[in-house]
Scaffold this motif. Structure first.
Motif, mmCIF file in Angstrom:
data_model
loop_
_atom_site.group_PDB
_atom_site.id
_atom_site.type_symbol
_atom_site.label_atom_id
_atom_site.label_comp_id
_atom_site.label_asym_id
_atom_site.label_seq_id
_atom_site.Cartn_x
_atom_site.Cartn_y
_atom_site.Cartn_z
ATOM 1 N N UNK A 31 59.962 55.475 54.216
ATOM 2 C CA UNK A 31 60.548 54.334 54.399
ATOM 3 C C UNK A 31 60.566 53.567 53.091
ATOM 4 N N UNK A 32 61.745 53.240 52.643
ATOM 5 C CA UNK A 32 61.960 52.893 51.075
ATOM 6 C C UNK A 32 62.379 51.836 51.186
ATOM 7 N N UNK A 33 62.264 50.625 50.140
ATOM 8 C CA UNK A 33 62.918 49.597 49.758
ATOM 9 C C UNK A 33 63.058 49.484 48.184
ATOM 10 N N UNK A 34 64.342 49.196 47.791
ATOM 11 C CA UNK A 34 64.744 48.871 46.336
ATOM 12 C C UNK A 34 64.957 47.320 46.271
ATOM 13 N N UNK A 35 63.906 46.751 45.206
ATOM 14 C CA UNK A 35 64.723 45.506 44.994
ATOM 15 C C UNK A 35 65.015 45.416 43.607
ATOM 16 N N UNK A 36 66.256 44.769 43.352
ATOM 17 C CA UNK A 36 66.662 44.651 42.192
ATOM 18 C C UNK A 36 67.029 43.193 42.020
ATOM 19 N N UNK A 37 66.709 42.776 40.897
ATOM 20 C CA UNK A 37 66.982 41.139 40.594
ATOM 21 C C UNK A 37 68.465 40.867 40.090
ATOM 22 N N UNK A 38 69.311 41.790 39.802
ATOM 23 C CA UNK A 38 70.705 41.557 39.742
ATOM 24 C C UNK A 38 71.481 42.475 40.505
ATOM 25 N N UNK A 39 72.444 43.335 39.844
ATOM 26 C CA UNK A 39 73.254 44.283 40.453
ATOM 27 C C UNK A 39 72.811 45.851 40.107
ATOM 28 N N UNK A 40 72.767 46.651 41.017
ATOM 29 C CA UNK A 40 72.324 47.873 40.803
ATOM 30 C C UNK A 40 72.906 48.309 39.303
#
Length: 385
Positions: A31-40
């Motif tokens: 179970x994985x979550x990616x957090x990106x402050x802008x756009x990938x």
């Protein structure tokens, strides 16, 4: 954990390194979550030459094994094309580029010498100024924009999540464990944290008292109008890296890079600089029959650089559930292998296909405090690549 808050593994950073790590974790059922402050892929992950050959890296063999399979593995196109040609315009360049050939051959990969006539036959845009070249039967190139999107879609397809426009502000901790990632839109619990945020990796790791020495640089590229497609689009030389796109555009960069503060231009426009003129001039020298082509746009992305130019792939003390990844400016091509290595560090604590000893963070334990100044890596300075 709640479907809305947190995940078993939270990956901070939506560039190719973070996305590839999340892909391999999701592929393994994590179970994985990616957090990106802008756009990938907004920084250098989507703004680079697309090269897929890093003979100097301990991940090289795995990089070469995986790239031809990535479209099938991801289930979405990367536009990967194998093989490359490197052109030398002088004996000095030929000797310099020959080092890569020697290193690759030592690892079991094939490269052929080309005389000037053979280069011109294989590269229709080359000119009479060619000295010689090499044909690499390895490496290749892919489309950075397509590849970043392919990773993100593949994560989603496997049940993972990618959240854009979430800025990390801190971390919650308990003993030797990171328990949550704090953002401007709430807190996300985690059993394991991966920080793979490009130039922001050092700043974020510092919030956990982990020192990762690196400096940020602005890498620029130019794109020409479409030209007739060459038989092989991956052409390097004259200090440049890049490719011809499927549409026919020439997309090239190659420094010198400009050292910057990582927060100087957060997500905003990055206009062309005089560096674009240097790239255009050298591209016209490399491919004289394309010298008439108009430059229709330029790109700039911020890349990170460690003091020795090598990646950092490690689980730093004293944290029991923290993994950090920084590829020192060469993240795109190595991403299939680096993401797999980082995923294994998360799940198994070690990588089973490459020796990551040279990528450990403790190699900098005796680094001079003013190392960046000693190397001239300060904002406003230029660095050749």
């Amino acid at each position: 954990m709640s479907a809305n808050k947190g995940a078993s593994v939270v990956v901070v950073g939506g560039g190719v390194t973070g996305l590839s790590t999340a892909f391999w974790l999701a592929e393994a059922g994590v179970d994985v979550l990616v957090l990106e402050r802008g756009i990938v892929g907004w920084e250098a992950s989507g703004r680079n030459g697309g090269g897929c050959s890093h003979h100097h890296s301990p991940l090289f063999a795995e990089e070469q094994r995986l790239w031809p399979m990535m479209d099938q593995l991801l289930g979405h196109p990367t536009e990967f094309v194998p093989d490359r040609i490197r052109i030398a315009l002088s004996p000095e360049q030929y000797t310099l580029y020959g080092r890569a050939v020697t290193n690759a051959r030592r690892q079991g990969f094939r490269a052929d010498e080309l005389d000037a006539r053979q280069v011109r036959e294989l590269v229709p845009l080359a000119g009479d100024n060619v000295f010689a070249g090499h044909y690499y039967h390895f490496g290749g190139h892919a489309n950075p924009h397509r590849t970043v999107q392919a990773y993100a879609w593949a994560i989603r397809d496997r049940g993972g999540r990618v959240r854009q426009h979430f800025t990390v502000t801190g971390f919650a901790r308990s003993g030797d464990r990171v328990t949550a990632v704090q953002t401007d839109q709430g807190s996300f619990g985690c059993d394991h944290l991966v920080i793979a945020a490009g130039p922001q990796t050092s700043r974020l790791a510092a919030l956990l008292d982990v020192d990762i020495p690196m400096r940020a640089a602005r890498a620029e590229m130019i794109v020409t109008e479409p030209l007739p497609p060459m038989p092989l689009g991956g052409i390097d030389g004259n200090g440049l890296y890049g490719r011809q796109t499927l549409r026919g555009n020439l997309a090239y960069g190659g420094g010198p890079h400009e050292w910057v503060e990582t927060e100087a231009v957060p997500g905003g426009p990055r206009p062309s600089t005089p560096l674009a003129c240097s790239i255009a001039r050298r591209l016209a020298q490399l491919l004289p029959k394309a010298a008439h082509a108009r430059v229709i746009r330029s790109w700039a992305g911020i890349i990170e650089n460690t003091p020795d130019g090598r990646p950092v792939l490690d689980r730093p003390a004293p944290w029991a559930n923290l993994t950090v990844g920084s590829l020192s400016g060469v993240g795109f091509g190595l991403s299939p292998a680096s993401g797999r290595a980082l995923a294994q560090l998360v799940t198994d604590g070690a990588c089973d296909f490459a020796d990551l000893g040279s990528c450990r963070l403790d190699r900098f334990s005796r680094l001079e405090p003013d190392w960046a100044a000693l190397q001239g890596w300060l904002p406003g300075g230029l660095a050749t690549v």
